[in-house]
Design a protein around this motif. Structure first.
Motif, PDB file in Angstrom:
ATOM      1  N   ALA A 294       0.806  -1.439  -0.047  1.00  0.00           N
ATOM      2  CA  ALA A 294       0.065  -0.169   0.123  1.00  0.00           C
ATOM      3  C   ALA A 294       0.862   1.270   0.074  1.00  0.00           C
ATOM      4  O   ALA A 294       2.032   1.348   0.381  1.00  0.00           O
ATOM      5  N   GLN A 305      -5.291  12.113  -0.957  1.00  0.00           N
ATOM      6  CA  GLN A 305      -6.739  11.474  -1.324  1.00  0.00           C
ATOM      7  C   GLN A 305      -6.389  10.758  -2.590  1.00  0.00           C
ATOM      8  O   GLN A 305      -6.859   9.870  -3.194  1.00  0.00           O
ATOM      9  N   ASP A 308      -4.424   7.595  -2.159  1.00  0.00           N
ATOM     10  CA  ASP A 308      -5.563   6.557  -1.649  1.00  0.00           C
ATOM     11  C   ASP A 308      -6.177   5.889  -2.881  1.00  0.00           C
ATOM     12  O   ASP A 308      -6.872   4.813  -2.949  1.00  0.00           O
ATOM     13  N   ALA A 309      -6.847   6.960  -3.721  1.00  0.00           N
ATOM     14  CA  ALA A 309      -7.592   6.463  -5.041  1.00  0.00           C
ATOM     15  C   ALA A 309      -6.589   5.419  -5.907  1.00  0.00           C
ATOM     16  O   ALA A 309      -7.352   4.461  -6.209  1.00  0.00           O
ATOM     17  N   ASP A 311      -4.415   3.646  -4.855  1.00  0.00           N
ATOM     18  CA  ASP A 311      -4.181   2.403  -3.960  1.00  0.00           C
ATOM     19  C   ASP A 311      -5.328   1.305  -4.119  1.00  0.00           C
ATOM     20  O   ASP A 311      -5.230   0.116  -4.473  1.00  0.00           O
ATOM     21  N   ARG A 312      -6.587   2.059  -4.016  1.00  0.00           N
ATOM     22  CA  ARG A 312      -7.623   1.413  -4.325  1.00  0.00           C
ATOM     23  C   ARG A 312      -8.018   0.748  -5.680  1.00  0.00           C
ATOM     24  O   ARG A 312      -8.505  -0.501  -5.887  1.00  0.00           O
ATOM     25  N   LEU A 313      -7.441   1.703  -6.670  1.00  0.00           N
ATOM     26  CA  LEU A 313      -7.650   1.119  -7.841  1.00  0.00           C
ATOM     27  C   LEU A 313      -6.677  -0.009  -8.122  1.00  0.00           C
ATOM     28  O   LEU A 313      -7.305  -0.955  -8.983  1.00  0.00           O
ATOM     29  N   GLN A 314      -5.528  -0.171  -7.910  1.00  0.00           N
ATOM     30  CA  GLN A 314      -4.477  -1.076  -8.010  1.00  0.00           C
ATOM     31  C   GLN A 314      -5.327  -2.549  -7.364  1.00  0.00           C
ATOM     32  O   GLN A 314      -5.322  -3.707  -7.976  1.00  0.00           O
ATOM     33  N   HIS A 315      -5.941  -2.405  -6.277  1.00  0.00           N
ATOM     34  CA  HIS A 315      -6.506  -3.273  -5.568  1.00  0.00           C
ATOM     35  C   HIS A 315      -7.977  -3.998  -6.331  1.00  0.00           C
ATOM     36  O   HIS A 315      -8.077  -5.069  -6.423  1.00  0.00           O
ATOM     37  N   VAL A 316      -8.549  -3.221  -6.780  1.00  0.00           N
ATOM     38  CA  VAL A 316      -9.729  -3.327  -7.824  1.00  0.00           C
ATOM     39  C   VAL A 316      -9.240  -4.260  -9.047  1.00  0.00           C
ATOM     40  O   VAL A 316      -9.955  -5.160  -9.217  1.00  0.00           O
ATOM     41  N   ASP A 319      -8.366  -7.557  -8.070  1.00  0.00           N
ATOM     42  CA  ASP A 319      -9.761  -8.512  -7.812  1.00  0.00           C
ATOM     43  C   ASP A 319     -10.409  -9.064  -9.125  1.00  0.00           C
ATOM     44  O   ASP A 319     -10.639  -9.977  -9.034  1.00  0.00           O
TER      45      ASP A 319
END
Length: 360
Positions: A294, A305, A308-309, A311-316, A319
């Motif tokens: 992360a 921010q 964070d976006a 970081d969330r994008l790479q996890h999405v 998935d």
């Protein structure tokens, strides 16, 4: 183009030196001026704390700019408050006193011109001349009273001067002598008294003039002190503004550079490697979700921010790759089962055909 640590320290030292010069000059100013600038100096007392907050990120650029505006506003308010109205009023009063002394001296000169010939003649004046002398005497008395109203000490000094009293005596004796009656006044004594009266008035004029000059010098000194304080404050605020620009540039540029590097690593290395790892899992094996590091250490602002976006994008995205891999495995398993069933059915049909042939 960002300032080095040595340059920042040099600017900070210059700011402190300018402030100390202003404070030192203000310490010699009148108490009223010191009180007027107390609020401004108190605001600059928190300057070290503000600097530390700016460099650590605890104080935003907007907060530091508001401090700058408040500080310079307090300095300007103090400048307006310490205008030299009182000192100028004292100078004007001194000029009025000097004017009254000069008019008293001119009155003695007029009295000498008017009374001198009568004393030389040695006879009481005619009515018209007596009237003019009475007018001069009244004017002289008014001038002396006016001098006392401006400065009681100088007025008392002039009023008790022997020469001034002698002129009053000569004038009273002439006015008391009837027209045509002999006047027993020593001409030399009269002239000496008039000269002495004028000299007494002129000596006090010199004292008042010296006081006015001294007061004017004091006003100039105070004005220069206020100017130095204003200049020091202006220099300090300009330096603060420069520091804010430098620090603000650093505080924005560094996190952006780091965020850019992290985004490139995610798009070119981390995410493609993780997706390939998921795709390479053999059919029938369990798919384990790779761990992506992360983004840490980002600030709690807009740049944070964005981090964070990302970081969330790479996890999405990861998935989604896992879901696609699971779907491929399921499809592959389904086809394999279908092929096995088809093969089994074909084998049974073959067996039945063989059995029928044998029965025939």
């Amino acid at each position: 183009g960002l300032a080095t640590a040595d340059e920042v320290n040099e600017v900070r030292a210059s700011t402190e030196a300018a402030l100390q010069v202003g404070i030192s000059d203000l310490s010699d100013a009148p108490a009223d001026n010191q009180a007027a600038y107390a609020s401004a100096l108190a605001s600059y007392a928190v300057l070290p704390e503000l600097r530390e907050g700016v460099f650590t990120g605890d104080t935003s650029a907007a907060e530091a700019w508001e401090f700058y505006r408040n500080g310079i506003r307090l300095v300007f308010d103090a400048n307006a408050q310490t205008r030299t109205d009182v000192e100028l009023a004292e100078i004007r009063s001194g000029l009025d006193l000097l004017s009254a002394l000069e008019q008293a001296n001119e009155g003695d000169a007029a009295l000498k011109d008017k009374l001198g010939p009568i004393i030389e003649l040695g006879e009481g004046p005619a009515d018209d001349v007596r009237f003019a002398l009475q007018a001069l005497a009244t004017e002289r008395r008014v001038r002396l009273e006016q001098i006392s109203s401006f400065d009681a000490s100088i007025g008392a000094t002039v009023a008790v001067d022997p020469s001034v009293l002698a002129v009053d005596g000569f004038l009273a004796e002439v006015l008391a002598t009837p027209e045509g009656s002999p006047i027993e006044v020593d001409t030399d004594a009269w002239e000496a008294a008039v000269r002495g009266s004028q000299a007494a008035i002129l000596s006090q004029s010199d004292v008042v003039a010296a006081d006015i000059v001294a007061e004017g010098d004091a006003v100039i000194d105070e004005a220069e002190t206020q100017q130095l304080v204003a200049i020091a404050a202006a220099i300090a605020t300009v330096i603060i503004a420069v520091l804010l620009v430098v620090v603000g540039s650093r505080s924005i540029a560094r996190p952006l550079r780091r965020l850019t590097l992290e985004a490139r690593k995610i798009s070119k290395e981390r995410l493609p490697e993780a997706v390939e790892q998921v795709r390479s899992v053999p059919a029938g094996s369990d798919i384990e979700l790779p761990e992506l590091p992360a983004l840490t250490g980002l600030r709690a602002d807009e740049i944070g921010q964005v981090g964070d976006a990302i970081d969330r994008l790479q996890h999405v995205a990861l998935d989604l790759a896992v879901e696609q891999a699971v779907l491929r495995h399921n499809v592959s398993d389904s086809l394999l089962n279908l092929a096995r069933r088809t093969q089994s059915l074909a084998g049974r049909q073959l067996d039945e055909l063989t059995e029928l042939e044998e029965q025939e």
